[in-house]
Each structure stands twice: as structure tokens, then as C-alpha cells.
Design a protein around this motif. Structure first.
Motif, short mmCIF file in Angstrom:
data_model
loop_
_atom_site.label_atom_id
_atom_site.label_comp_id
_atom_site.label_asym_id
_atom_site.label_seq_id
_atom_site.Cartn_x
_atom_site.Cartn_y
_atom_site.Cartn_z
N ARG A 49 32.38 27.72 37.10
CA ARG A 49 32.78 28.89 37.87
C ARG A 49 33.20 30.18 37.14
O ARG A 49 33.34 29.80 35.94
CB ARG A 49 33.74 28.53 39.03
N GLU A 50 33.23 31.44 37.47
CA GLU A 50 33.51 32.60 36.97
C GLU A 50 34.93 32.70 36.33
O GLU A 50 35.81 32.05 36.91
CB GLU A 50 33.27 33.80 37.68
N ALA A 51 35.02 32.93 35.24
CA ALA A 51 36.51 33.62 34.79
C ALA A 51 36.98 34.49 35.57
O ALA A 51 36.43 35.48 35.85
CB ALA A 51 36.45 33.73 33.31
N GLU A 52 38.48 34.38 35.53
CA GLU A 52 39.21 35.60 36.17
C GLU A 52 39.62 36.40 35.14
O GLU A 52 40.60 35.88 34.14
CB GLU A 52 40.37 35.07 36.80
N ILE A 53 39.18 37.80 35.11
CA ILE A 53 39.67 38.73 34.10
C ILE A 53 40.60 39.66 34.65
O ILE A 53 40.19 40.20 35.35
CB ILE A 53 38.57 39.40 33.29
N ILE A 54 41.75 39.64 34.16
CA ILE A 54 42.97 40.51 34.45
C ILE A 54 43.29 41.52 33.52
O ILE A 54 43.72 41.16 32.57
CB ILE A 54 44.16 39.73 34.77
N PRO A 55 42.99 42.87 33.83
CA PRO A 55 43.29 43.99 32.90
C PRO A 55 44.53 44.07 32.84
O PRO A 55 45.33 44.24 33.72
CB PRO A 55 42.51 45.05 33.47
N VAL A 56 45.05 44.10 31.54
CA VAL A 56 46.63 44.66 31.40
C VAL A 56 46.77 46.16 31.33
O VAL A 56 46.08 46.61 30.62
CB VAL A 56 47.19 43.89 30.32
N ARG A 57 47.74 46.73 31.97
CA ARG A 57 47.96 48.36 32.07
C ARG A 57 49.17 48.52 31.17
O ARG A 57 50.17 47.73 30.74
CB ARG A 57 48.37 48.40 33.37
N PRO A 58 48.86 49.56 30.38
CA PRO A 58 49.90 50.02 29.68
C PRO A 58 51.36 50.33 30.06
O PRO A 58 52.35 50.21 29.43
CB PRO A 58 49.39 51.54 29.03
N GLY A 59 51.39 50.46 31.37
CA GLY A 59 52.86 50.66 32.07
C GLY A 59 53.36 49.51 32.79
O GLY A 59 54.37 49.57 33.33
N TRP A 60 53.01 48.32 32.18
CA TRP A 60 53.47 46.87 32.57
C TRP A 60 54.87 46.81 31.86
O TRP A 60 54.92 46.82 30.70
CB TRP A 60 52.87 45.91 32.41
N LEU A 61 56.03 46.75 32.60
CA LEU A 61 57.34 46.66 32.23
C LEU A 61 58.19 45.20 32.34
O LEU A 61 58.92 44.95 31.48
CB LEU A 61 58.22 47.90 32.61
N ASP A 62 57.85 44.53 33.52
CA ASP A 62 58.51 43.44 33.91
C ASP A 62 57.68 42.48 34.57
O ASP A 62 56.49 42.84 34.82
CB ASP A 62 59.80 43.73 34.71
N PRO A 63 58.15 41.32 34.57
CA PRO A 63 57.19 40.18 35.57
C PRO A 63 56.47 40.56 36.73
O PRO A 63 55.83 39.94 37.00
CB PRO A 63 58.36 39.18 35.57
N SER A 64 57.13 41.34 37.34
CA SER A 64 56.73 41.98 38.78
C SER A 64 55.17 42.58 38.56
O SER A 64 54.43 42.51 39.52
CB SER A 64 57.64 43.06 39.40
#
Length: 587
Positions: free
Chosen positions: A263-278
Motif C-alpha cells: 500500500r502507499e506510504a503516508e508522507i507527512i510534510p513538516v512545517r517550519p512553524g511546528w513548535l510542540d506536539p499538537s
């Protein structure tokens, strides 16, 4: 008498059982004399044949004496007892009759002897018949008693089952408002579970080539990647793919998912503004009182739909933000996700979950017709929430977590916590002048279930050569004391020792052997150095450390064959840096 006995015997079905009661001398009467002094004898007692028939007459071959006439009484012997395969051989058309042998003629004075013989035979038959009837009746009575006892047992069992059913129904009525909100742990069952591939590494490289990925020049990248992927899936670690833009890091993740998981992989782009687990997981909305899952958490949840297949989830460009800020909870939970008592990731407070369960119970206890449209929507909303996203979210055991990253001035450095929990594959620069451009096609599938992999690795750990393992680990321990502790701040620890044993077991499991020219270097040691040891290198330059580093590079050159992406060449080139030598920074 003869007819009465015959009726009794016919009632019993196959009457041949009475052959043992026939007297040695069978009484009979001459009913016909033929030309050659041969005769037909009528038996005075029933003589049963096969198939339930009776012999009405016997054939007596020609005799010279005594001379017999019709109506004489005789005693004869049945030559082939119970059979009708004898007869008058002179007449093919004549009915075949049992063959008799004359014993003696009976005088008129001996008629009473015949009657006595017949009477005794009848008494024996009737006595035995009565005995069989009594035994039969006794058996029937016993069966009736057993049947009555079984009926009583069945009635008692039925009553007990009815009582249990009533108790269960009672309990279901009590828990019905809450039952639908319990976590769903039922897996999608895959009945076609294959055996572990015999030559997994060869199949893996071939499948990657079929999917359009050209073999690396080092011949080590694909193998290191496979060992790291399986090791991370087993131990709950992270696989990091390091390299510059456009070298195929994300592409190999996508192709790996097609090969290993189907099945297809799940590709999750990370954003530069990510600061905490939420930012990675989602958050609890206090206004709407619902949890808002992120795409990453949704991918984790969807992975549990079929735990018999691996699920590859990739954080793309994961160092655009500081991973220790947004993924520290995930990394800790991932490491212990394989344990039976793993609590998982805490998404929101357990007190909030208790309040939600109570609200669900209250709404579910009301008849559906009595609920307002708003209450029905709320009930459906809470049902999905409590089924999919409990306060403690369990990471499915079939997860393979990967990350791609670029090591340049636009990204953040990785913390020691991340490096210690990761297997690192360094990709060499892209080769644009290669004439070997593979056509992208549907690759062969390698079907390995997570449970099968775990069982195979556990079994392999029991049979590995512990002496060779200790010798290789001793080399790493010496480097740890001599170089890592003096150069860098990320020495080897207990986690590395555990990972090395897993790494070694997988290398033997998939049958990776030392190539010609590599001497006695165990493949597991060579691949482990470049995926788990060298990524720890980061230190400030001074003359003492620089000389120590050069000495280490000289020792590492013996393991160059296992370099997946020009790592040693890049480290050597960084000796001219003014301030810092780092595995990660390109300058």
C-alpha cells in the motif's frame, strides 16, 4: 414343525447363524429316484442357504446300495455346509441343489428316532432364539434408561445456559450505553500469511530495481536501508534518510511501502512553524469539546486497520523544525510501543475522557427518537472520537516511522536524543550522467507480517554466534572509549547495545554474508558503524581532537565497503573546517 421353525428363522433376517445347530446326521425323505440310482432328498428340518434362502431338496449322487425308493427316510450329511454350489453335473439345465452324502437308511422302526432328532433341533433353535430376544430386549431397556438420563442432563444443561444467557443479557443492558465507545481492537485478518523469504536481501534489491530505483554505486545503501527498516520496525526506532535535495529519499520510501506493505506510504510534510506536539498529533478543542487529529495521527489510526501489513509513515524534511520540540512524546512512545503494557501517546487528559464517556453514556441511554438533532450529531461525534482517539493513543505495532532531512544552513541540527534513537542512511549525491535508467514498473511484493518478523528475530537471537557478536561489540566499545567519549557528546549506551544485537540477528536472518575481499569483517558490524555510530560525530576542532579524528578515520577506512553514501569521503573533507566537524553539516 419344519414350517414353524422356518417362519421363526425368516423373521430373524439372515438365518445362517443356525448352521452351528444342525445335527451331524440330517434327517430327510427320498422324494425322487432318477435313472442312474441318484436321488433327491427333502430335508425334514430347515437348512438355510446364503441370501436368506432355504434348501428345499438335496442331490444324492448314484449309489449301489442300499437300494432306496421314494418315501424312504434317511440320514445324510451336507457336504458343503451352507453352500448351494453342488448339484447334478449331468444336467446343466436342472436346478442346482446342495450335494448330500448318504449316511444310512432309516428303518420303519426308527421313525421315532427322526422325530426325536427333529424335536431336539427345534428346541435348540427356539431356546437360542429366546435367548437372543431377551438379550435384545435387555439392550433396548438399557438404551431407554441411558436416553432418559441424557434427556435429563440436556434439560439441566439447557436451563443452565438459559440462566447464563439471562445474566449476559442483563449485563449487556447495563453496559450498552458505554459498550459502543470501547476501543476497537479487531484486526483485519489476512489468511494468506506467507513464509519468511529465503533470500530477502536479493529480493529486496531486485524489487527496488524493478520500481525504477537504480542500484547504488556502493552496493551498501539498499542493504543498510533494509536492515535499518526491519530493526526500527522491531525495536520502535526511527529511520532517517539524510542527503541533499533530489537524491531520491522520499521516492525510496514510497517504493518501499509498495514492496513491503502493498500500500502507499503516508508522507507527512513538516512545517517550519511546528513548535510542540499538537502540531504533529493534533489538539483537544475546548470550545467544541472534541479532539482535532492531525494528518499524522490520522495516518497512525488508519494503520491499525490491517496490522498484518507494515505501514510506512514518513516525516518529510523533519528538521525544518526542531524535532525534539514537536516529536519528543512520539519518540518516547514509539520506543515502547511493542510492549504489552505500553500506554501510548497522551493526547489529552484522562479526566476529559471520563467526562466524555459519561456524556456518551447519558446520550446513549436515551431512546433515539427522543434525542434532538443536535444531540444525535453530538452522540455520533463522541462515538467516533472515543473509538478512534482515546486519551492514551496506542501506536499500532505495524508502524515503520521514517524521516527525510537535508543537512544545510536552512535546517536544525538533531538532538542527541533523536540520533541515539535513529538508524541513519546517508544518500550520495545524485548521478545524472548514468546511462542505466531503469523503467518504473510494478515491483514484486515481499510479504512479511510484523508478527512473523518479530517471531523470526526472536528465534534468531537465540541461535546467533555470541562469541562473534562479543568480538564485534568489543571493537565498538574500544572506539567508544578511545574516540567517541573524547571527541563527541553522544557515546554509545545500553540502547546501542540492544540495537546492535537486533541488527546482528536481522543481518543473519536475511542471510547477508561478507563479500569477497572483506576478510573477516562481519556485515552487521560494517553496516552498524555507518548507520548508528558515525552519525554521532560532532565536535569542536582543536589540534588534539583533529589528530585523534585522523587516527579514527584511518581505522574506519577498513570498513569503506559498507559506506552507503560517501560518508568517509565527506568526513575527511571536513577536516579543513575552522570550527566544527559534524556528520550532518556539509560545510
Amino acid at each position: 414343525m419344519k414350517n414353524e421353525l422356518r417362519e421363526i428363522l425368516e423373521e430373524l433376517g439372515n438365518p445362517q447363524w443356525i448352521l452351528s445347530f444342525l445335527p451331524r446326521e440330517i434327517p430327510g425323505k427320498i422324494i425322487k429316484k432318477l435313472r442312474n440310482n441318484d436321488y433327491f432328498i427333502e430335508p425334514l428340518i430347515p437348512c438355510p442357504l446364503e441370501k436368506g434362502e432355504f434348501a428345499d431338496q438335496f442331490y444324492l449322487p448314484p449309489i449301489s446300495e442300499p437300494e432306496l425308493k421314494e418315501s424312504d427316510f434317511v440320514f445324510f450329511k451336507w457336504e458343503n455346509l451352507g453352500k448351494n454350489d453342488q448339484g447334478d453335473p449331468s444336467n446343466k439345465k436342472r436346478k442346482r441343489n446342495p450335494r448330500a452324502r448318504l449316511l444310512r437308511k432309516i428303518s420303519q422302526d426308527s421313525i421315532a428316532q427322526i422325530e426325536e432328532s427333529i424335536a431336539k433341533f427345534g428346541q435348540d433353535i427356539q431356546s437360542d432364539y429366546l435367548l437372543q430376544v431377551n438379550e435384545y430386549l435387555s439392550g433396548v431397556e438399557k438404551l431407554q434408561v441411558d436416553l432418559e438420563l441424557r434427556e435429563k442432563d440436556l434439560e439441566a444443561g439447557k436451563k443452565e445456559l438459559d440462566d447464563h444467557k439471562a445474566q449476559i443479557d442483563n449485563q449487556l443492558k447495563i453496559i450498552e450505553p458505554y459498550r459502543r465507545f470501547l476501543p476497537i481492537n479487531e484486526d483485519e485478518i489476512d489468511l494468506d500469511i506467507p513464509d519468511f523469504p529465503e533470500d530477502l536481501n536479493t529480493s529486496w534489491i531486485r524489487a527496488l530495481s524493478q520500481s525504477g530505483i537504480s542500484p547504488s554505486q556502493s552496493k551498501a545503501l539498499e542493504t543498510s536501508y533494509l536492515i535499518s527498516l526491519l530493526s526500527a520496525a522491531y525495536s520502535g526506532s526511527l529511520v532517517l534518510l539524510n542527503g541533499s535535495v533530489g537524491v531520491g529519499k522520499t521516492n525510496i520510501v514510497k517504493k518501499s511501502a509498495q514492496i513491503l506493505a502493498g500500500r502507499e506510504a503516508e508522507i507527512i510534510p513538516v512545517r517550519p512553524g511546528w513548535l510542540d506536539p499538537s502540531d504533529l498529533l493534533g489538539f483537544f478543542d475546548p470550545i467544541k469539546e472534541v479532539f482535532r487529529p492531525s494528518p499524522f495521527l490520522t495516518a497512525l489510526k488508519n494503520s491499525s486497520s490491517n496490522k498484518n501489513r507494515f505501514s510506512l509513515i514518513c516525516l518529510d524534511e523533519l528538521n525544518l523544525a526542531k524535532i525534539e520540540n514537536y516529536a519528543s512524546d512520539l519518540l518516547s512512545a514509539l520506543e515502547y510501543s511493542q510492549a504489552e503494557n505500553a500506554q501510548g501517546i497522551l493526547l489529552y487528559s484522562e479526566d476529559i475522557q471520563d467526562d466524555l464517556l459519561k456524556e456518551c453514556g447519558n446520550l446513549a441511554s436515551v431512546e433515539s427518537e427522543s434525542l434532538s438533532p443536535k444531540e444525535k450529531i453530538r452522540l455520533e461525534q463522541l462515538t467516533r472520537l472515543l473509538n478512534d482517539y482515546r486519551a492514551h493513543f496506542r501506536i499500532p505495532p505495524n508502524i515503520c516511522l521514517l524521516g527525510t532531512l537535508n543537512s544545510d544552513q536552512t535546517t536544525y541540527e538533531l538532538s542527541p536524543k533523536v540520533i541515539d534513537r535513529a538508524y541513519v542512511i546517508n544518500f550520495p549525491p545524485a548521478i545524472l550522467d548514468s546511462s542505466d535508467i531503469n523503467k518504473d514498473s510494478d515491483p514484486e511484493k515481499i510479504n512479511i507480517t510484523p508478527q512473523l518478523l518479530r517471531e523470526k528475530i526472536n528465534a534468531q537471537k537465540e541461535v546467533i554466534d555470541r562469541e562473534k557478536l562479543r568480538k564485534s561489540w568489543k571493537i565498538l566499545c574500544e572506539w567508544n572509549e578511545k574516540y567517541l567519549k573524547k571527541l563527541v557528546g553522544i557515546p554509545l549506551g545500553h540502547r546501542a547495545r540492544r540495537d546492535f544485537e537486533v541488527f546482528w540477528s536481522i543481518t543473519e536472518l536475511i542471510k547477508i554474508k561478507s563479500d569477497v575481499g572483506q576478510g573477516e569483517i562481519p556485515p552487521a558490524l560494517g553496516h552498524f558503524i555507518f548507520t548508528k555510530v558515525l552519525p554521532r560525530i560532532v565536535f569542536n576542532i582543536d589540534d588534539t581532537k583533529n589528530n585523534l579524528f585522523q587516527e579514527w578515520l584511518k581505522e574506519l577506512s577498513e570498513y569503506k565497503y559498507y559506506d552507503p553514501g560517501n560518508v568517509l569521503e565527506q568526513l575527511e573533507s571536513k577536516q579543513n573546517n575552522r570550527y566544527v566537524i559534524s556528520y550532518w553539516k556539509n560545510s
